[in-house]
Design a protein around this motif. Structure first.
Motif, PDB file in Angstrom:
ATOM      1  N   ILE A   1      40.328  -2.146  51.391  1.00  0.00           N
ATOM      2  CA  ILE A   1      39.542  -1.335  50.467  1.00  0.00           C
ATOM      3  C   ILE A   1      40.362  -1.140  49.198  1.00  0.00           C
ATOM      4  O   ILE A   1      41.466  -0.577  49.236  1.00  0.00           O
ATOM      5  N   LEU A   2      39.825  -1.624  48.103  1.00  0.00           N
ATOM      6  CA  LEU A   2      40.482  -1.468  46.810  1.00  0.00           C
ATOM      7  C   LEU A   2      39.923  -0.246  46.097  1.00  0.00           C
ATOM      8  O   LEU A   2      38.713  -0.112  45.932  1.00  0.00           O
ATOM      9  N   PHE A   3      40.803   0.653  45.674  1.00  0.00           N
ATOM     10  CA  PHE A   3      40.420   1.762  44.816  1.00  0.00           C
ATOM     11  C   PHE A   3      40.653   1.306  43.380  1.00  0.00           C
ATOM     12  O   PHE A   3      41.789   1.287  42.897  1.00  0.00           O
ATOM     13  N   PHE A   4      39.564   0.893  42.732  1.00  0.00           N
ATOM     14  CA  PHE A   4      39.662   0.350  41.384  1.00  0.00           C
ATOM     15  C   PHE A   4      40.298   1.363  40.444  1.00  0.00           C
ATOM     16  O   PHE A   4      41.058   1.005  39.542  1.00  0.00           O
ATOM     17  N   ASP A   5      39.968   2.626  40.641  1.00  0.00           N
ATOM     18  CA  ASP A   5      40.649   3.747  39.976  1.00  0.00           C
ATOM     19  C   ASP A   5      40.957   4.780  41.047  1.00  0.00           C
ATOM     20  O   ASP A   5      40.072   5.121  41.836  1.00  0.00           O
ATOM     21  N   THR A   6      42.184   5.282  41.084  1.00  0.00           N
ATOM     22  CA  THR A   6      42.433   6.448  41.915  1.00  0.00           C
ATOM     23  C   THR A   6      41.930   7.664  41.138  1.00  0.00           C
ATOM     24  O   THR A   6      41.633   7.581  39.949  1.00  0.00           O
ATOM     25  N   MET A   7      41.803   8.790  41.811  1.00  0.00           N
ATOM     26  CA  MET A   7      41.237   9.966  41.163  1.00  0.00           C
ATOM     27  C   MET A   7      42.194  10.522  40.121  1.00  0.00           C
ATOM     28  O   MET A   7      43.221  11.105  40.445  1.00  0.00           O
ATOM     29  N   TRP A   8      41.856  10.275  38.848  1.00  0.00           N
ATOM     30  CA  TRP A   8      42.665  10.727  37.707  1.00  0.00           C
ATOM     31  C   TRP A   8      44.115  10.276  37.813  1.00  0.00           C
ATOM     32  O   TRP A   8      45.033  10.986  37.439  1.00  0.00           O
ATOM     33  N   GLY A   9      44.314   9.076  38.376  1.00  0.00           N
ATOM     34  CA  GLY A   9      45.654   8.505  38.425  1.00  0.00           C
ATOM     35  C   GLY A   9      46.545   9.028  39.526  1.00  0.00           C
ATOM     36  O   GLY A   9      47.744   8.709  39.564  1.00  0.00           O
ATOM     37  N   SER A  10      45.988   9.825  40.443  1.00  0.00           N
ATOM     38  CA  SER A  10      46.804  10.385  41.517  1.00  0.00           C
ATOM     39  C   SER A  10      47.208   9.300  42.510  1.00  0.00           C
ATOM     40  O   SER A  10      46.601   8.219  42.572  1.00  0.00           O
ATOM     41  N   ALA A  11      48.245   9.593  43.280  1.00  0.00           N
ATOM     42  CA  ALA A  11      48.731   8.636  44.271  1.00  0.00           C
ATOM     43  C   ALA A  11      47.673   8.416  45.347  1.00  0.00           C
ATOM     44  O   ALA A  11      46.906   9.319  45.689  1.00  0.00           O
ATOM     45  N   LEU A  12      47.627   7.214  45.874  1.00  0.00           N
ATOM     46  CA  LEU A  12      46.681   6.863  46.922  1.00  0.00           C
ATOM     47  C   LEU A  12      47.399   6.953  48.266  1.00  0.00           C
ATOM     48  O   LEU A  12      48.313   6.176  48.553  1.00  0.00           O
ATOM     49  N   ASP A  13      47.009   7.926  49.075  1.00  0.00           N
ATOM     50  CA  ASP A  13      47.653   8.143  50.363  1.00  0.00           C
ATOM     51  C   ASP A  13      46.795   7.586  51.496  1.00  0.00           C
ATOM     52  O   ASP A  13      45.578   7.464  51.364  1.00  0.00           O
ATOM     53  N   ARG A  14      47.439   7.288  52.596  1.00  0.00           N
ATOM     54  CA  ARG A  14      46.729   6.854  53.801  1.00  0.00           C
ATOM     55  C   ARG A  14      46.558   8.063  54.710  1.00  0.00           C
ATOM     56  O   ARG A  14      47.541   8.564  55.278  1.00  0.00           O
ATOM     57  N   PRO A  15      45.349   8.588  54.846  1.00  0.00           N
ATOM     58  CA  PRO A  15      45.157   9.801  55.640  1.00  0.00           C
ATOM     59  C   PRO A  15      45.288   9.540  57.132  1.00  0.00           C
ATOM     60  O   PRO A  15      45.141   8.409  57.609  1.00  0.00           O
ATOM     61  N   ASP A  16      45.555  10.595  57.887  1.00  0.00           N
ATOM     62  CA  ASP A  16      45.596  10.486  59.336  1.00  0.00           C
ATOM     63  C   ASP A  16      44.208  10.105  59.848  1.00  0.00           C
ATOM     64  O   ASP A  16      43.189  10.523  59.309  1.00  0.00           O
ATOM     65  N   GLY A  17      44.197   9.310  60.890  1.00  0.00           N
ATOM     66  CA  GLY A  17      42.941   8.933  61.523  1.00  0.00           C
ATOM     67  C   GLY A  17      42.320   7.669  60.983  1.00  0.00           C
ATOM     68  O   GLY A  17      41.280   7.216  61.495  1.00  0.00           O
TER      69      GLY A  17
ATOM     70  N   ALA B   1      35.817  -4.058  50.283  1.00  0.00           N
ATOM     71  CA  ALA B   1      35.085  -2.996  49.596  1.00  0.00           C
ATOM     72  C   ALA B   1      35.898  -2.534  48.393  1.00  0.00           C
ATOM     73  O   ALA B   1      37.138  -2.609  48.391  1.00  0.00           O
ATOM     74  N   VAL B   2      35.199  -2.072  47.364  1.00  0.00           N
ATOM     75  CA  VAL B   2      35.849  -1.558  46.154  1.00  0.00           C
ATOM     76  C   VAL B   2      35.272  -0.173  45.855  1.00  0.00           C
ATOM     77  O   VAL B   2      34.049   0.004  45.815  1.00  0.00           O
ATOM     78  N   VAL B   3      36.172   0.780  45.649  1.00  0.00           N
ATOM     79  CA  VAL B   3      35.786   2.155  45.340  1.00  0.00           C
ATOM     80  C   VAL B   3      36.032   2.408  43.861  1.00  0.00           C
ATOM     81  O   VAL B   3      37.141   2.184  43.358  1.00  0.00           O
ATOM     82  N   PHE B   4      34.995   2.862  43.166  1.00  0.00           N
ATOM     83  CA  PHE B   4      35.092   3.156  41.734  1.00  0.00           C
ATOM     84  C   PHE B   4      34.978   4.661  41.521  1.00  0.00           C
ATOM     85  O   PHE B   4      33.994   5.279  41.950  1.00  0.00           O
ATOM     86  N   HIS B   5      35.981   5.239  40.861  1.00  0.00           N
ATOM     87  CA  HIS B   5      35.913   6.662  40.514  1.00  0.00           C
ATOM     88  C   HIS B   5      35.067   6.774  39.248  1.00  0.00           C
ATOM     89  O   HIS B   5      35.531   6.498  38.145  1.00  0.00           O
ATOM     90  N   ILE B   6      33.816   7.168  39.415  1.00  0.00           N
ATOM     91  CA  ILE B   6      32.835   7.081  38.337  1.00  0.00           C
ATOM     92  C   ILE B   6      33.219   7.879  37.088  1.00  0.00           C
ATOM     93  O   ILE B   6      32.976   7.407  35.966  1.00  0.00           O
ATOM     94  N   PRO B   7      33.833   9.069  37.199  1.00  0.00           N
ATOM     95  CA  PRO B   7      34.214   9.766  35.963  1.00  0.00           C
ATOM     96  C   PRO B   7      35.188   8.984  35.081  1.00  0.00           C
ATOM     97  O   PRO B   7      35.305   9.264  33.887  1.00  0.00           O
ATOM     98  N   GLN B   8      35.871   8.002  35.640  1.00  0.00           N
ATOM     99  CA  GLN B   8      36.785   7.173  34.854  1.00  0.00           C
ATOM    100  C   GLN B   8      36.192   5.796  34.568  1.00  0.00           C
ATOM    101  O   GLN B   8      36.911   4.897  34.134  1.00  0.00           O
ATOM    102  N   TRP B   9      34.900   5.647  34.803  1.00  0.00           N
ATOM    103  CA  TRP B   9      34.271   4.338  34.654  1.00  0.00           C
ATOM    104  C   TRP B   9      34.435   3.822  33.237  1.00  0.00           C
ATOM    105  O   TRP B   9      34.102   4.485  32.268  1.00  0.00           O
ATOM    106  N   ARG B  10      34.917   2.593  33.128  1.00  0.00           N
ATOM    107  CA  ARG B  10      35.251   2.065  31.813  1.00  0.00           C
ATOM    108  C   ARG B  10      34.293   0.983  31.332  1.00  0.00           C
ATOM    109  O   ARG B  10      34.448   0.471  30.239  1.00  0.00           O
ATOM    110  N   TYR B  11      33.327   0.622  32.154  1.00  0.00           N
ATOM    111  CA  TYR B  11      32.537  -0.565  31.822  1.00  0.00           C
ATOM    112  C   TYR B  11      31.087  -0.267  31.461  1.00  0.00           C
ATOM    113  O   TYR B  11      30.521  -0.914  30.594  1.00  0.00           O
TER     114      TYR B  11
END
Length: 299
Positions: free
Chosen positions: A6-22, A41-51
Motif C-alpha cells: 500500500i503506497l501512501f502517495f501523501d502522508t498526512m501533512w508530511g507526518s511519519a508513516l507508522d506500521r500500526p499493531d494488528g 493500492a494507493v492512498v491519497f490524502h485529499i487535502p494535499q491533492w495536487r492534481y
C-alpha cells in the motif's frame, strides 16, 4: 501468502508513516512513490491533492485500488464532495461514518480519559476558548464576537486573545487550562455531518462542559446524556450567554451536566470506541484483501 503493498502517495501533512499493531504481516506500507506502478493500492490524502481533474491526474495502473483519505472537513476541502472527482477512488477513509473505513476523532484512549474523575477546578473563570485557525466556514468568529458582548470569555487562541498561557507545551497546557473553567467554547471550523473533532472531546476529558457549534448530528458522538450545550438550541448568542450565566450561578444545575460521567457510555459512543480499537489501516488492509479475493474468485 503474497506480499501486498500500500503506497501512501501523501502522508498526512508530511507526518511519519507508522506500521500500526494488528496489521497483517504480508502487508507493506510505504511512502515511496517509486512503488506507484506496482503497488496493490494507493492512498491519497485529499487535502494535499495536487492534481485535480482530468489529464493532470496520474494514470491508474490496471487493477490498482485507490483510496481517498481525509480527517479534514469537506466544507474546507470540497473535492471530498465532488462526485466526478471521487469516482476515481475505490474506497474512502474519512471522518464520515458512512465512509468505507471511518477514521474519526474518537480515539481508544477516550475510554479511559472520560472515565477518570473530572479535573475541573473552576478557579480561572467561567468560559475558556482556544480558537486560532483562520478557517471559519462555521461562522464561529462572528458568533464568538457577538457572544463576547454578553459573556466574559477568556480567549487563549489567536482570535480575540485576551489571555496568555504562562507556559505553552502544547496539548497538556491546553487541557490543564480548560480544567480551570466550567465551560469551554467548542467551535468547529466548519459545520458538516460527522465532523466532530478534539474541540468537543478535550473539555469533556477534564470535566469542562463544551459549548458546541459544529456537526448537526453531534448527539451521535456524545458519550453521555446532557454532557454538552448546543448553540443551535438558543435563538441567539445573547440567549446563550444568559443561560451560561444562570448555570454558572446555580451549582446544582451545572452539576447536572457532569452526571453522565457516573453512567455507562451511550451505545452509539460505545460503537465508536469499538471501531477506534482497530486502527483504520488495519481495517483498510482487510478491505483491500477482501476486494482482491473477490476479484480472484470472479476471474
Amino acid at each position: 501468502m503474497a506480499t501486498r503493498c500500500i503506497l501512501f502517495f501523501d502522508t498526512m501533512w508530511g507526518s511519519a508513516l507508522d506500521r500500526p499493531d494488528g496489521l497483517p504481516e504480508h502487508y507493506q506500507l510505504t511512502a515511496d512513490r517509486q512503488c506507484f506502478g506496482t503497488a496493490d493500492a494507493v492512498v491519497f490524502h485529499i487535502p494535499q491533492w495536487r492534481y485535480g481533474h482530468g489529464e493532470s491526474m496520474p494514470g491508474k495502473p490496471p487493477g490498482q485500488i485507490w483510496v481517498a483519505w481525509s480527517m479534514e472537513c469537506e466544507e474546507n476541502y470540497p473535492l471530498l464532495r465532488d462526485a466526478a472527482f471521487m469516482r476515481h477512488f475505490d474506497f474512502s477513509m474519512t471522518y464520515r461514518l458512512d465512509s468505507d473505513f471511518p477514521v474519526t476523532y474518537v480515539s481508544q484512549s477516550l475510554d479511559t480519559a472520560l472515565r477518570a474523575p473530572g479535573q475541573v477546578s473552576p478557579s480561572q473563570g467561567l468560559v475558556a476558548a482556544f480558537i486560532s485557525s483562520p478557517y471559519n466556514r462555521s461562522g464561529r468568529q462572528a458568533y464568538f464576537q457577538e457572544l463576547a458582548r454578553w459573556l466574559s470569555i477568556d480567549s487563549y487562541g489567536k482570535f480575540l486573545r485576551n489571555r496568555t498561557l504562562p507556559a505553552d507545551v502544547g496539548q497538556a497546557s491546553k487541557l490543564t487550562t480548560l480544567a480551570g473553567y466550567k465551560f469551554t467554547l467548542a467551535f468547529e471550523n466548519a459545520c458538516a455531518r460527522d465532523y466532530v473533532t478534539e474541540k468537543f472531546f478535550d473539555p469533556l476529558t477534564v470535566g469542562s462542559v463544551p459549548i458546541y457549534l459544529g456537526a448537526p448530528n453531534i448527539a451521535d458522538f456524545a458519550p453521555g446524556e446532557h454532557c454538552y450545550i448546543d448553540v443551535r438550541d438558543f435563538a441567539d448568542p445573547r440567549s446563550l450567554a444568559r443561560h451560561i450565566e444562570q448555570l454558572g450561578a446555580d451549582e446544582a444545575a451545572y452539576r447536572h451536566y457532569l452526571d453522565w460521567r457516573q453512567q455507562p457510555f451511550r451505545s452509539g459512543f460505545q460503537d465508536l470506541l469499538a471501531q477506534a480499537a482497530r486502527h483504520p489501516f488495519v481495517r483498510l488492509c482487510e478491505g483491500i484483501e477482501a476486494r482482491l479475493a473477490a476479484r480472484a474468485s470472479a476471474s
